[in-house]
Enzyme design. Structure first.
Site, PDB file in Angstrom:
ATOM      1  N   TYR A 406       0.851  -1.209   0.000  1.00 49.82           N
ATOM      2  CA  TYR A 406       0.000   0.000   0.000  1.00 49.82           C
ATOM      3  C   TYR A 406       0.878   1.246   0.000  1.00 49.82           C
ATOM      4  O   TYR A 406       0.581   2.235  -0.663  1.00 49.82           O
ATOM      5  CB  TYR A 406      -0.883   0.030   1.250  1.00 49.82           C
ATOM      6  CG  TYR A 406      -1.995  -1.005   1.262  1.00 49.82           C
ATOM      7  CD1 TYR A 406      -3.060  -0.922   0.374  1.00 49.82           C
ATOM      8  CD2 TYR A 406      -1.988  -2.062   2.176  1.00 49.82           C
ATOM      9  CE1 TYR A 406      -4.086  -1.865   0.391  1.00 49.82           C
ATOM     10  CE2 TYR A 406      -3.010  -2.993   2.204  1.00 49.82           C
ATOM     11  CZ  TYR A 406      -4.058  -2.901   1.302  1.00 49.82           C
ATOM     12  OH  TYR A 406      -5.074  -3.819   1.314  1.00 49.82           O
ATOM     13  N   LYS A 415      -2.048   9.663  -9.347  1.00 55.91           N
ATOM     14  CA  LYS A 415      -3.305   8.906  -9.236  1.00 55.91           C
ATOM     15  C   LYS A 415      -4.272   9.520  -8.220  1.00 55.91           C
ATOM     16  O   LYS A 415      -5.442   9.772  -8.526  1.00 55.91           O
ATOM     17  CB  LYS A 415      -2.972   7.462  -8.851  1.00 55.91           C
ATOM     18  CG  LYS A 415      -4.173   6.563  -8.726  1.00 55.91           C
ATOM     19  CD  LYS A 415      -3.778   5.155  -8.325  1.00 55.91           C
ATOM     20  CE  LYS A 415      -4.004   4.914  -6.847  1.00 55.91           C
ATOM     21  NZ  LYS A 415      -3.756   3.529  -6.445  1.00 55.91           N
ATOM     22  N   TYR A 416      -3.789   9.793  -7.028  1.00 57.93           N
ATOM     23  CA  TYR A 416      -4.696  10.266  -5.974  1.00 57.93           C
ATOM     24  C   TYR A 416      -5.183  11.681  -6.253  1.00 57.93           C
ATOM     25  O   TYR A 416      -6.331  12.014  -5.962  1.00 57.93           O
ATOM     26  CB  TYR A 416      -4.016  10.143  -4.602  1.00 57.93           C
ATOM     27  CG  TYR A 416      -3.685   8.700  -4.291  1.00 57.93           C
ATOM     28  CD1 TYR A 416      -4.697   7.818  -3.916  1.00 57.93           C
ATOM     29  CD2 TYR A 416      -2.395   8.207  -4.429  1.00 57.93           C
ATOM     30  CE1 TYR A 416      -4.429   6.480  -3.678  1.00 57.93           C
ATOM     31  CE2 TYR A 416      -2.105   6.870  -4.189  1.00 57.93           C
ATOM     32  CZ  TYR A 416      -3.119   6.014  -3.816  1.00 57.93           C
ATOM     33  OH  TYR A 416      -2.862   4.696  -3.584  1.00 57.93           O
ATOM     34  N   GLU A 477     -13.430  -2.228   3.523  1.00 57.87           N
ATOM     35  CA  GLU A 477     -12.189  -2.965   3.234  1.00 57.87           C
ATOM     36  C   GLU A 477     -12.304  -4.378   3.793  1.00 57.87           C
ATOM     37  O   GLU A 477     -12.728  -4.568   4.928  1.00 57.87           O
ATOM     38  CB  GLU A 477     -10.990  -2.214   3.845  1.00 57.87           C
ATOM     39  CG  GLU A 477      -9.660  -2.912   3.716  1.00 57.87           C
ATOM     40  CD  GLU A 477      -9.276  -3.284   2.282  1.00 57.87           C
ATOM     41  OE1 GLU A 477      -9.221  -2.377   1.433  1.00 57.87           O
ATOM     42  OE2 GLU A 477      -9.058  -4.498   2.020  1.00 57.87           O
ATOM     43  N   MET A 505     -16.848  -6.166  -0.018  1.00 58.31           N
ATOM     44  CA  MET A 505     -17.849  -5.193  -0.487  1.00 58.31           C
ATOM     45  C   MET A 505     -19.095  -5.875  -1.029  1.00 58.31           C
ATOM     46  O   MET A 505     -20.194  -5.341  -0.981  1.00 58.31           O
ATOM     47  CB  MET A 505     -17.242  -4.245  -1.528  1.00 58.31           C
ATOM     48  CG  MET A 505     -16.824  -4.886  -2.826  1.00 58.31           C
ATOM     49  SD  MET A 505     -16.091  -3.697  -3.966  1.00 58.31           S
ATOM     50  CE  MET A 505     -14.422  -3.619  -3.401  1.00 58.31           C
ATOM     51  N   GLU A 527     -10.667   1.666  -6.471  1.00 53.85           N
ATOM     52  CA  GLU A 527      -9.459   1.552  -7.287  1.00 53.85           C
ATOM     53  C   GLU A 527      -9.067   0.094  -7.201  1.00 53.85           C
ATOM     54  O   GLU A 527      -8.340  -0.325  -6.316  1.00 53.85           O
ATOM     55  CB  GLU A 527      -8.362   2.481  -6.758  1.00 53.85           C
ATOM     56  CG  GLU A 527      -7.234   2.645  -7.740  1.00 53.85           C
ATOM     57  CD  GLU A 527      -6.345   1.424  -7.806  1.00 53.85           C
ATOM     58  OE1 GLU A 527      -6.666   0.515  -8.600  1.00 53.85           O
ATOM     59  OE2 GLU A 527      -5.359   1.370  -7.073  1.00 53.85           O
ATOM     60  N   GLU A 536      -7.683  -7.422 -11.962  1.00 55.46           N
ATOM     61  CA  GLU A 536      -7.745  -7.624 -10.502  1.00 55.46           C
ATOM     62  C   GLU A 536      -9.207  -7.718 -10.057  1.00 55.46           C
ATOM     63  O   GLU A 536      -9.528  -7.526  -8.891  1.00 55.46           O
ATOM     64  CB  GLU A 536      -6.972  -6.510  -9.774  1.00 55.46           C
ATOM     65  CG  GLU A 536      -5.463  -6.661  -9.989  1.00 55.46           C
ATOM     66  CD  GLU A 536      -4.605  -5.612  -9.290  1.00 55.46           C
ATOM     67  OE1 GLU A 536      -5.144  -4.834  -8.482  1.00 55.46           O
ATOM     68  OE2 GLU A 536      -3.398  -5.576  -9.573  1.00 55.46           O
TER      69      GLU A 536
HETATM   70  C1  LIG Z   1      -5.453  -1.868  -5.348  1.00 55.22           C
HETATM   71  S1  LIG Z   1      -5.832  -1.741  -3.689  1.00 55.22           S
HETATM   72  C2  LIG Z   1      -6.242  -0.046  -3.536  1.00 55.22           C
HETATM   73  C3  LIG Z   1      -6.221   0.434  -2.148  1.00 55.22           C
HETATM   74  C4  LIG Z   1      -6.476   1.902  -1.965  1.00 55.22           C
HETATM   75  N1  LIG Z   1      -7.771   2.274  -2.442  1.00 55.22           N
HETATM   76  C5  LIG Z   1      -5.396   2.726  -2.635  1.00 55.22           C
HETATM   77  O1  LIG Z   1      -5.665   3.328  -3.679  1.00 55.22           O
HETATM   78  O2  LIG Z   1      -4.289   2.779  -2.121  1.00 55.22           O
HETATM   79  C6  LIG Z   1      -7.391  -2.542  -3.654  1.00 55.22           C
HETATM   80  C7  LIG Z   1      -7.939  -2.714  -2.282  1.00 55.22           C
HETATM   81  O3  LIG Z   1      -9.234  -3.267  -2.411  1.00 55.22           O
HETATM   82  C8  LIG Z   1      -9.407  -4.280  -1.444  1.00 55.22           C
HETATM   83  N2  LIG Z   1     -10.424  -5.185  -1.985  1.00 55.22           N
HETATM   84  C9  LIG Z   1     -10.328  -5.910  -3.126  1.00 55.22           C
HETATM   85  N3  LIG Z   1     -11.462  -6.582  -3.323  1.00 55.22           N
HETATM   86  C10 LIG Z   1     -12.282  -6.281  -2.288  1.00 55.22           C
HETATM   87  C11 LIG Z   1     -13.588  -6.687  -1.943  1.00 55.22           C
HETATM   88  N4  LIG Z   1     -14.276  -7.546  -2.699  1.00 55.22           N
HETATM   89  N5  LIG Z   1     -14.119  -6.169  -0.843  1.00 55.22           N
HETATM   90  C12 LIG Z   1     -13.432  -5.300  -0.080  1.00 55.22           C
HETATM   91  N6  LIG Z   1     -12.203  -4.904  -0.340  1.00 55.22           N
HETATM   92  C13 LIG Z   1     -11.620  -5.378  -1.448  1.00 55.22           C
HETATM   93  C14 LIG Z   1      -8.041  -4.899  -1.290  1.00 55.22           C
HETATM   94  O4  LIG Z   1      -7.898  -5.563  -0.060  1.00 55.22           O
HETATM   95  C15 LIG Z   1      -7.176  -3.660  -1.388  1.00 55.22           C
HETATM   96  O5  LIG Z   1      -7.035  -3.092  -0.134  1.00 55.22           O
END
Ligand SMILES: C[S@@+](CC[C@H](N)C(=O)[O-])C[C@H]1O[C@@H](n2cnc3c(N)ncnc32)[C@H](O)[C@@H]1O
Length: 799
Positions: A406, A415-416, A477, A505, A527, A536
């Site tokens: 992270y 990006k942000y 999360e 989610m 994201e 992903e």
């Molecule tokens: C690529 S990371 C992005 C994290 C953050 N938003 C960032 O931009 O730094 C994707 C995040 O989504 C979470 N994630 C993926 N699928 C998920 C799901 N089905 N439900 C909840 N969280 C999920 C992962 O654990 C991860 O923390």
């Protein structure tokens, strides 16, 4: 997401420069090496055998010829006796590691005369075996003869393969011209090729070799040698570099040495020897490669002061006056133009006598180039050490990411900021359109789904503050460890304004209202994108959480994303995947889409209009301002698109299929109920291939529209064509590489058809890819080859 460690340090590659004399008069001694080092050289070259040996082989040939002339009795082929110490300047001592050895250039391994071929093979074998015995690591082997055309290449390639097993630790560098028409083959009296018997002499072809013939010969050699990692190219650079397409092809090859002879230099107005701009740019690009090639200054005259050990010289170190380093005037001023020898002589004459007392002017110029390398881009700095490094794609849904991963994401400077901009524009539009919200107090309800450690939560709060639109934020999360951090941030950074929920989610029921029922979300921020957009499982996750989205005017950020691809030649990555598949025990290596920061590769299908790319060679730009990106713009086509939210009818049909009821159809094509089949995708695209080449796989990129509204759209892109316009300096994602098990050969003016599938069985998602090559002869389209149907099913992304 690229799993990389961010480094802000900028390190410029050091040029490792050697001195080569093709007819070095005496053996290289420790004194000579130290003397050369004092002058600023890093290494010297040495022949493996000397004139004595050469003479011995010539007299053996002569005796054999006499013996066979007029003799009715068959003679055995001539046999070269073992090397003697008078035949070689090499001894196995401590100097060896600082020397690059050259095998003899007077042999012809590809000769059509069996006697010459046999003698050549013996000479080569003796030399390689002795060099290996002495502990030489780097050996340069003169490449196949242009005069033999394509005839002797197979024989030459076989000899190289043999040498790789004779010298099991030796690195072989095949000395190749960029283009056979630029080859400088010396007409040496002792050249064995002169003694080919008339019955074996080849008719000289009337046709000039194609400009890619030298590359094609090299390609055959390394293909025969199975992309051996100890085989690379020593590229002999001419004064004028040919087409950009040939330059980029060579750039993609494993170049270990760049050979610059005095002939490659041109005099500038001051009479100093400089390189033409095309050569400067090519060298600068090569120096950015992960394995920086070494440079050999060849036949630039004897090392100064060798005769007089007491002479004092000053090492220049590359500090040249602007006039001394100025580019040579380019008569005709075309991109590749450099003065002809006659023009150059004129310029030199005009410039008068050289005033410089620099003992090593060529070396000084290269050190000057070293000092004036262009500064690295954000992406280059971030990706330093990750060039051409294959990484398995992340699976953030199936796996829980580490904090360090992270942390790497969070360093992205673009990006942000773009997400914040997208959320702010969405909030302003929401207010402007006076839409109702899903909250009881009128605040816009935002859920950051997959919030990781919370950077997008912070950005959503910033956007609300910037726009003055009140929000209620939820952080969703599933990673239990990231959840801990989110709770901490809520206390320390967000002032308890955020509701943090630990859940997948897809299982979240939505915000809990005062009466205990579940409410809706107005804006879903996520994201969940991978290097190929949907790899992903963003589509599957967002489908699963769409039930919480306000059905009337809920929006998703991102609102859409597209996957893009183009065929590439990348011998380095192919060799890497091959070695994993054959020696590394990774039998599925060719069935994995790898995340990789492409560096040493070539786009095989390019845009027809390339005018602006060459501009930097004629716009008066200095070398330190060069753009080192690939010089030719590729054709990159869109594979497919996903949009969010999905039409409700699509999700309704999906839920009808889930559970396998009769009304839900006959089940999935590949297993399961077919509930995820709406996320199946397929595309077939055709790429024109302009120059002959070999396709090793496909490069994949993505683009996404985060939000498109009244103030235009906010987009991210890793697609090289649009990246600079949409999200320059974004570093979060490296591209993806879909390899081919067997490289596909493509002639010039052919076509490559790429078929790609996104497959699913309700439990996982995977990709399948296949390429077909076609050419048109006499109006008829002929299939040249078809690849395997590759599938990443066994490494699929778990839903
Ligand atoms: C690529 S990371 C992005 C994290 C953050 N938003 C960032 O931009 O730094 C994707 C995040 O989504 C979470 N994630 C993926 N699928 C998920 C799901 N089905 N439900 C909840 N969280 C999920 C992962 O654990 C991860 O923390």
């Amino acid at each position: 997401m690229a799993d990389s460690t961010y480094s802000v340090e900028e390190t410029r590659p050091v040029f490792y420069i050697g001195e080569h004399e093709s007819k070095r008069p005496s053996p290289v001694t420790a004194e000579l090496v130290h003397h050369a080092q004092d002058l600023g050289y890093d290494m010297l070259t040495t022949p493996i055998t000397n004139d004595n040996f050469h003479s011995r082989v010539l007299s053996l040939l002569s005796s054999y010829t006499h013996a066979t002339e007029g003799s009715a009795q068959a003679q055995p082929l001539p046999l070269i006796p073992a090397l003697e110490n008078v035949d070689t300047p090499l001894v196995p001592d401590h100097l060896i590691s600082q020397l690059v050895a050259f095998t003899s250039s007077w042999i012809d391994l590809g000769s059509s005369d069996p006697v010459i071929a046999h003698l050549s093979r013996q000479v080569f074998h003796l030399e390689i075996a002795y060099a290996a015995f002495c502990g030489v690591v780097n050996v340069v082997v003169p490449g196949p003869r242009a005069a033999n055309g394509t005839n002797g290449i197979a024989q030459y390639a076989r000899a190289i393969k043999e040498a790789l097993s004779t010298g099991a630790y030796i690195q072989l560098h095949v000395l190749m011209p960029v283009d056979f028409s630029k080859a400088s083959e010396e007409d040496d009296l002792g050249d064995l090729a002169r003694f080919v018997r008339p019955e074996f002499a080849q008719a000289t072809s009337q046709q000039a070799p194609s400009s890619f013939a030298a590359w094609d010969a090299w390609n055959t050699i390394r293909t025969v040698c199975k992309y051996n990692s100890r085989l690379s190219v020593a590229l002999d650079l001419p004064r004028r570099l040919p087409s950009l397409s040939l330059q980029s092809r060579w750039y993609s090859e494993p170049i270990r040495l760049l050979i610059l002879s005095a002939r490659a230099f041109i005099p500038n107005e001051k009479g100093s020897s400089v390189l033409h701009k095309t050569l400067q740019l090519f060298i600068m690009r090569c120096m950015r490669l992960k394995s920086t090639p070494w440079v050999l200054l060849a036949d630039i005259g004897p090392i100064p002061g060798v005769e007089d050990p007491d002479a004092l010289f000053e090492y220049n170190g590359g500090y040249l006056s602007p006039a001394a380093a100025a580019d040579a005037p380019s008569p005709g001023s075309s991109v590749t133009a450099a003065p002809t020898p006659a023009e150059a002589a004129q310029i030199a004459k005009k410039a008068g006598k050289k005033s410089s007392s620099d003992p090593t002017p060529y070396l000084s110029y290269l050190r000057y180039m070293q000092r004036n390398q262009p500064t690295a881009t954000q992406l280059e700095r971030f990706g330093d050490n990750f060039q051409d490094y294959l990484q398995s794609p992340l699976q953030p849904l199936a796996d829980n990411l580490e904090s360090i991963t992270y942390e790497v994401f969070e360093k992205d400077p673009i990006k942000y900021a773009w997400y914040e901009e997208a959320i702010a524009r969405a909030l302003e539009d929401w207010r402007g359109q006076q839409k109702s919200t899903s909250s009881e107090d009128g605040a816009v309800v935002i859920a950051v789904v997959g919030s990781g450690r919370g950077p997008l939560v912070t950005r959503a709060l910033n956007a609300s503050q910037r726009t003055g639109v009140p929000v209620r934020v939820y952080a969703i999360e599933k990673n239990p460890n990231a959840y801990v951090v989110l709770l901490g941030h809520n206390r320390t950074i967000w002032g308890g304004q955020v509701t943090v929920v630990k859940t997948d989610m897809r299982a979240w029921k939505g915000p809990v209202k005062a009466d205990g029922t579940s409410g809706n979300v107005d804006i879903l921020v996520s994201e969940l994108l991978g290097s190929f957009a949907d790899n992903e499982l963003s589509p599957e996750c967002l489908d699963g959480v769409q039930h919480v989205l306000n059905p009337d005017h809920g929006i998703s950020i991102p609102s859409s994303y597209t996957a893009h691809m183009t065929p590439i030649a990348t011998p380095k990555l192919y060799a890497d995947v091959l070695s994993r598949a054959t020696h590394g025990g990774d039998t599925h290596a060719f069935e994995i889409p790898w995340v990789v920061m492409f560096s040493q590769f070539d786009f095989l299908s390019i845009q027809p209009d390339q005018s602006q790319i060459a501009a930097q060679l004629s716009d008066g730009r200095k070398m330190k301002d060069f753009d080192l990106n690939p010089p030719l713009e590729p054709l990159i086509y869109t594979a497919w698109e996903f949009t969010h939210p999905q039409p409700p009818t699509v999700l309704a049909q999906s839920s009808l299929r889930r559970g396998g009821s009769a009304v839900g159809g006959g089940g999935g094509f590949l297993g399961g109920d077919g509930a995820n089949e709406h996320n199946f995708r397929h595309c077939k695209v055709t790429y024109p291939i302009q120059e002959q080449g070999v396709c090793h796989g496909l490069a994949g990129y993505f683009e996404t529209v985060l939000y498109s509204g009244s103030q235009g759209s906010v987009e991210l892109s890793t697609n090289p064509i649009t990246m600079d316009a949409k999200s320059k300096d974004m570093i979060s994602w490296f591209p993806i590489f879909f390899p081919l098990k067997a490289p596909i050969h493509l002639p010039s003016n052919s076509e490559l058809e790429v078929s790609m599938w996104r497959q699913t069985d309700d439990r996982k998602v995977w990709y399948e890819w296949l390429v077909e090559a076609f050419t048109t002869v006499g109006g008829q389209r002929i299939r040249l080859g078809v690849s395997d149907l590759h599938s990443s099913k066994s490494n699929g992304c778990l839903m």
